[in-house]
Scaffold this motif. Structure first.
Motif, PDB file in Angstrom:
ATOM      1  N   PRO A 195       6.736  37.168  91.772  1.00 40.90           N
ATOM      2  CA  PRO A 195       5.368  36.887  92.228  1.00 40.90           C
ATOM      3  C   PRO A 195       4.824  35.628  91.557  1.00 40.90           C
ATOM      4  CG  PRO A 195       5.620  39.206  91.694  1.00 40.90           C
ATOM      5  CD  PRO A 195       6.878  38.521  91.220  1.00 40.90           C
ATOM      6  N   SER A 196       3.829  34.976  92.212  1.00 45.25           N
ATOM      7  CA  SER A 196       3.312  33.691  91.749  1.00 45.25           C
ATOM      8  C   SER A 196       2.153  33.841  90.774  1.00 45.25           C
ATOM      9  CB  SER A 196       2.853  32.854  92.948  1.00 45.25           C
ATOM     10  OG  SER A 196       1.843  33.559  93.667  1.00 45.25           O
ATOM     11  N   ASN A 197       1.825  35.070  90.362  1.00 46.33           N
ATOM     12  CA  ASN A 197       0.684  35.258  89.459  1.00 46.33           C
ATOM     13  C   ASN A 197       1.117  35.626  88.051  1.00 46.33           C
ATOM     14  OD1 ASN A 197       1.677  37.736  90.125  1.00 46.33           O
ATOM     15  ND2 ASN A 197      -0.312  38.682  90.586  1.00 46.33           N
ATOM     16  N   LEU A 198       2.307  35.173  87.676  1.00 41.52           N
ATOM     17  CA  LEU A 198       2.777  35.440  86.317  1.00 41.52           C
ATOM     18  C   LEU A 198       2.117  34.472  85.333  1.00 41.52           C
ATOM     19  CD1 LEU A 198       6.614  35.927  86.979  1.00 41.52           C
ATOM     20  CD2 LEU A 198       4.885  37.710  86.612  1.00 41.52           C
ATOM     21  N   PRO A 199       1.954  34.884  84.077  1.00 40.47           N
ATOM     22  CA  PRO A 199       1.392  33.972  83.076  1.00 40.47           C
ATOM     23  C   PRO A 199       2.261  32.725  82.935  1.00 40.47           C
ATOM     24  CG  PRO A 199       1.392  36.219  82.260  1.00 40.47           C
ATOM     25  CD  PRO A 199       2.206  36.231  83.526  1.00 40.47           C
ATOM     26  N   ALA A 200       1.605  31.597  82.809  1.00 40.53           N
ATOM     27  CA  ALA A 200       2.332  30.335  82.729  1.00 40.53           C
ATOM     28  C   ALA A 200       1.657  29.409  81.728  1.00 40.53           C
ATOM     29  CB  ALA A 200       2.399  29.667  84.097  1.00 40.53           C
ATOM     30  N   ALA A 201       2.476  28.634  81.043  1.00 40.17           N
ATOM     31  CA  ALA A 201       1.980  27.631  80.102  1.00 40.17           C
ATOM     32  C   ALA A 201       2.048  26.268  80.778  1.00 40.17           C
ATOM     33  CB  ALA A 201       2.823  27.643  78.833  1.00 40.17           C
TER      34      ALA A 201
ATOM     35  N   ILE B  66       7.349  29.472  82.722  1.00 40.50           N
ATOM     36  CA  ILE B  66       7.100  30.912  82.799  1.00 40.50           C
ATOM     37  C   ILE B  66       8.151  31.615  81.945  1.00 40.50           C
ATOM     38  CG2 ILE B  66       6.990  32.935  84.308  1.00 40.50           C
ATOM     39  CD1 ILE B  66       6.056  31.142  86.544  1.00 40.50           C
ATOM     40  N   SER B  67       7.682  32.457  81.074  1.00 37.94           N
ATOM     41  CA  SER B  67       8.587  33.155  80.157  1.00 37.94           C
ATOM     42  C   SER B  67       9.630  33.946  80.933  1.00 37.94           C
ATOM     43  CB  SER B  67       7.774  34.089  79.248  1.00 37.94           C
ATOM     44  OG  SER B  67       8.623  34.782  78.366  1.00 37.94           O
ATOM     45  N   ALA B  68      10.856  33.843  80.498  1.00 39.01           N
ATOM     46  CA  ALA B  68      11.998  34.546  81.086  1.00 39.01           C
ATOM     47  C   ALA B  68      12.427  33.969  82.434  1.00 39.01           C
ATOM     48  CB  ALA B  68      11.721  36.039  81.236  1.00 39.01           C
ATOM     49  N   HIS B  69      11.773  32.904  82.897  1.00 43.06           N
ATOM     50  CA  HIS B  69      12.174  32.285  84.179  1.00 43.06           C
ATOM     51  C   HIS B  69      12.541  30.808  84.018  1.00 43.06           C
ATOM     52  CE1 HIS B  69      11.191  35.670  86.872  1.00 43.06           C
ATOM     53  NE2 HIS B  69      10.209  35.923  85.997  1.00 43.06           N
ATOM     54  N   GLY B  70      11.966  30.164  83.061  1.00 46.28           N
ATOM     55  CA  GLY B  70      12.283  28.754  82.867  1.00 46.28           C
ATOM     56  C   GLY B  70      11.066  27.855  83.054  1.00 46.28           C
ATOM     57  N   GLU B  71      11.326  26.578  83.130  1.00 45.33           N
ATOM     58  CA  GLU B  71      10.229  25.620  83.297  1.00 45.33           C
ATOM     59  C   GLU B  71      10.487  24.727  84.504  1.00 45.33           C
ATOM     60  OE1 GLU B  71      11.560  21.946  80.343  1.00 45.33           O
ATOM     61  OE2 GLU B  71      10.116  23.451  79.631  1.00 45.33           O
ATOM     62  N   SER B  72       9.413  24.126  84.973  1.00 42.19           N
ATOM     63  CA  SER B  72       9.490  23.286  86.166  1.00 42.19           C
ATOM     64  C   SER B  72       9.815  21.844  85.795  1.00 42.19           C
ATOM     65  CB  SER B  72       8.150  23.325  86.899  1.00 42.19           C
ATOM     66  OG  SER B  72       7.160  22.627  86.152  1.00 42.19           O
ATOM     67  N   PRO B  73      10.209  21.022  86.790  1.00 36.45           N
ATOM     68  CA  PRO B  73      10.294  19.571  86.540  1.00 36.45           C
ATOM     69  C   PRO B  73       8.895  18.999  86.323  1.00 36.45           C
ATOM     70  CG  PRO B  73      11.583  20.217  88.477  1.00 36.45           C
ATOM     71  CD  PRO B  73      10.719  21.392  88.122  1.00 36.45           C
ATOM     72  N   SER B  74       8.834  17.784  85.867  1.00 36.58           N
ATOM     73  CA  SER B  74       7.546  17.109  85.658  1.00 36.58           C
ATOM     74  C   SER B  74       7.115  16.382  86.928  1.00 36.58           C
ATOM     75  CB  SER B  74       7.637  16.111  84.506  1.00 36.58           C
ATOM     76  OG  SER B  74       7.920  16.767  83.293  1.00 36.58           O
TER      77      SER B  74
ATOM     78  N   CYS C 218       1.852  27.448  88.968  1.00 34.27           N
ATOM     79  CA  CYS C 218       3.243  27.575  88.535  1.00 34.27           C
ATOM     80  C   CYS C 218       3.884  28.718  89.317  1.00 34.27           C
ATOM     81  CB  CYS C 218       3.295  27.869  87.030  1.00 34.27           C
ATOM     82  SG  CYS C 218       4.896  27.500  86.257  1.00 34.27           S
ATOM     83  N   HIS C 219       4.989  28.408  90.031  1.00 35.70           N
ATOM     84  CA  HIS C 219       5.617  29.398  90.914  1.00 35.70           C
ATOM     85  C   HIS C 219       7.084  29.595  90.523  1.00 35.70           C
ATOM     86  CE1 HIS C 219       2.259  29.456  93.791  1.00 35.70           C
ATOM     87  NE2 HIS C 219       2.187  28.153  93.583  1.00 35.70           N
ATOM     88  N   THR C 220       7.532  30.801  90.786  1.00 37.15           N
ATOM     89  CA  THR C 220       8.966  31.093  90.657  1.00 37.15           C
ATOM     90  C   THR C 220       9.557  31.268  92.048  1.00 37.15           C
ATOM     91  OG1 THR C 220       8.606  33.473  90.512  1.00 37.15           O
ATOM     92  CG2 THR C 220       8.628  32.218  88.438  1.00 37.15           C
ATOM     93  N   LYS C 221      10.868  31.202  92.131  1.00 33.40           N
ATOM     94  CA  LYS C 221      11.508  31.280  93.447  1.00 33.40           C
ATOM     95  C   LYS C 221      11.543  32.708  93.980  1.00 33.40           C
ATOM     96  CE  LYS C 221      15.582  29.537  95.874  1.00 33.40           C
ATOM     97  NZ  LYS C 221      16.850  28.786  95.734  1.00 33.40           N
ATOM     98  N   THR C 222      11.650  33.684  93.098  1.00 34.59           N
ATOM     99  CA  THR C 222      11.797  35.075  93.554  1.00 34.59           C
ATOM    100  C   THR C 222      10.657  35.974  93.098  1.00 34.59           C
ATOM    101  OG1 THR C 222      13.188  35.559  91.618  1.00 34.59           O
ATOM    102  CG2 THR C 222      14.309  34.903  93.653  1.00 34.59           C
TER     103      THR C 222
END
Length: 313
Positions: free
Chosen positions: A138-144, A177-185, A132-136
């Protein structure tokens, strides 16, 4: 004859050619992209990709090829320097004669979270890692991570591994990812591993392209149909020549001998004339016979007592 054989060989080569380079690869290898990302789509397999182009279906267009208002073609590769949300859709490779590869789904999001998952189907028994990645950030944030809308678990480093996947692992996956949103499926498909001898061969380290698994099933019927067509044509051609060569067997030949008969001069006399003999002449059967002509002897008349005979010298 030569023209037909040439056409059949060209057909056979075309059948083989269509199935040599039918896999679409994506770089970077993922199915979700942020808006503004770049991507390269290539139709390559076994270094044989000439004649293939990339096409797509989106909400705005249908079956458009690379270069027609989107992307920049470079041989069999299509480069897109900046993606937009409306470019989400189905992409595939297409041969100029009409054959097509398996398709893939690409999703472009305007949000700030994407799920990095395999683009192609994965092999049964392999391990699959989802990120699970964010655009801005780091990519090691906790993710559900979720499957078909149900929470699987939360990973502290933003990565989840599915061990020894089976068909039960197929479905729609997404992450948040909390505070960033969720990805498409994105959909994950699992291919059944072919039956092999486990004592002599090791499991593959990476899943083969989808086109390779379809190659024998598609190529064999095409090659078989061409071979059968060629054999039938040769048999018909051979029968035609044989019939033409034996066409003169129905002619009956006969030998005719003409014998010149010498006409015998027969002294004409009323007493010696023989009655003519007539016989029917048939064209079917000829009968031969032997006729003997005998000279009629003149009868001696008794001398007339009143006549005087003398010899004249």
């Amino acid at each position: 004859m030569k023209k037909t054989l040439t056409l059949c060989l060209l057909y056979l080569l075309l059948c083989c050619r269509i199935n040599q380079a039918s896999g679409l690869t994506v770089s970077p290898s993922r199915s979700q992209f942020f808006e503004g990302d770049s991507v390269s789509l290539s139709c390559e397999e076994d270094n044989s990709s000439a004649g293939w182009t990339v096409r797509r279906n989106t909400t705005r267009e249908t079956r458009t090829q690379c270069g027609d208002g989107w992307g920049k073609p470079a041989g069999s590769t299509c480069n897109i320097s900046s993606l937009y949300k409306h470019e989400s859709g189905v992409y595939w490779c297409e041969w100029r004669e009409g054959a097509a590869s398996s398709s893939i789904q690409l999703t472009v999001t305007g949000g700030s979270v994407i799920l990095q998952s395999p683009v192609l189907p994965v092999m049964e028994g392999d391990d699959v890692t989802l990120s699970c990645h964010t655009k801005t950030a780091p990519s090691n944030l906790p993710a559900a991570f979720y499957k078909d809308g149900s929470l699987i678990r939360t990973e502290p480093a933003g990565h989840m591994t599915l061990h020894h996947v089976t068909s039960s692992d197929e479905g729609l996956y997404r992450c948040s990812i909390s505070a960033h949103g969720e990805s498409p499926s994105s959909s994950i498909s699992v291919s059944v591993k072919p039956t092999t001898n486990t004592s002599n061969s090791a499991p593959p380290s990476s899943p083969p392209p989808a086109s390779s698994s379809l190659l024998p099933a598609v190529l064999l019927p095409l090659v078989s149909s061409c071979v059968v067509f060629l054999l039938v044509f040769l048999l018909v051609k051979r029968h035609h020549h044989k019939s033409k060569a034996n066409k003169g067997d129905d002619v009956t030949y006969s030998e005719v001998q003409i014998t010149e008969l010498q006409q015998q001069k027969i002294k004409a006399s009323r007493e010696s004339d023989l009655h003519p003999i007539y016989s029917d002449v048939r064209t079917e059967d000829l009968s031969y016979g032997q006729s003997t002509i005998r000279t009629h002897r003149t009868r001696e008349l008794p001398p007339d007592p009143d006549m005087v005979y003398s010899s004249v010298w």
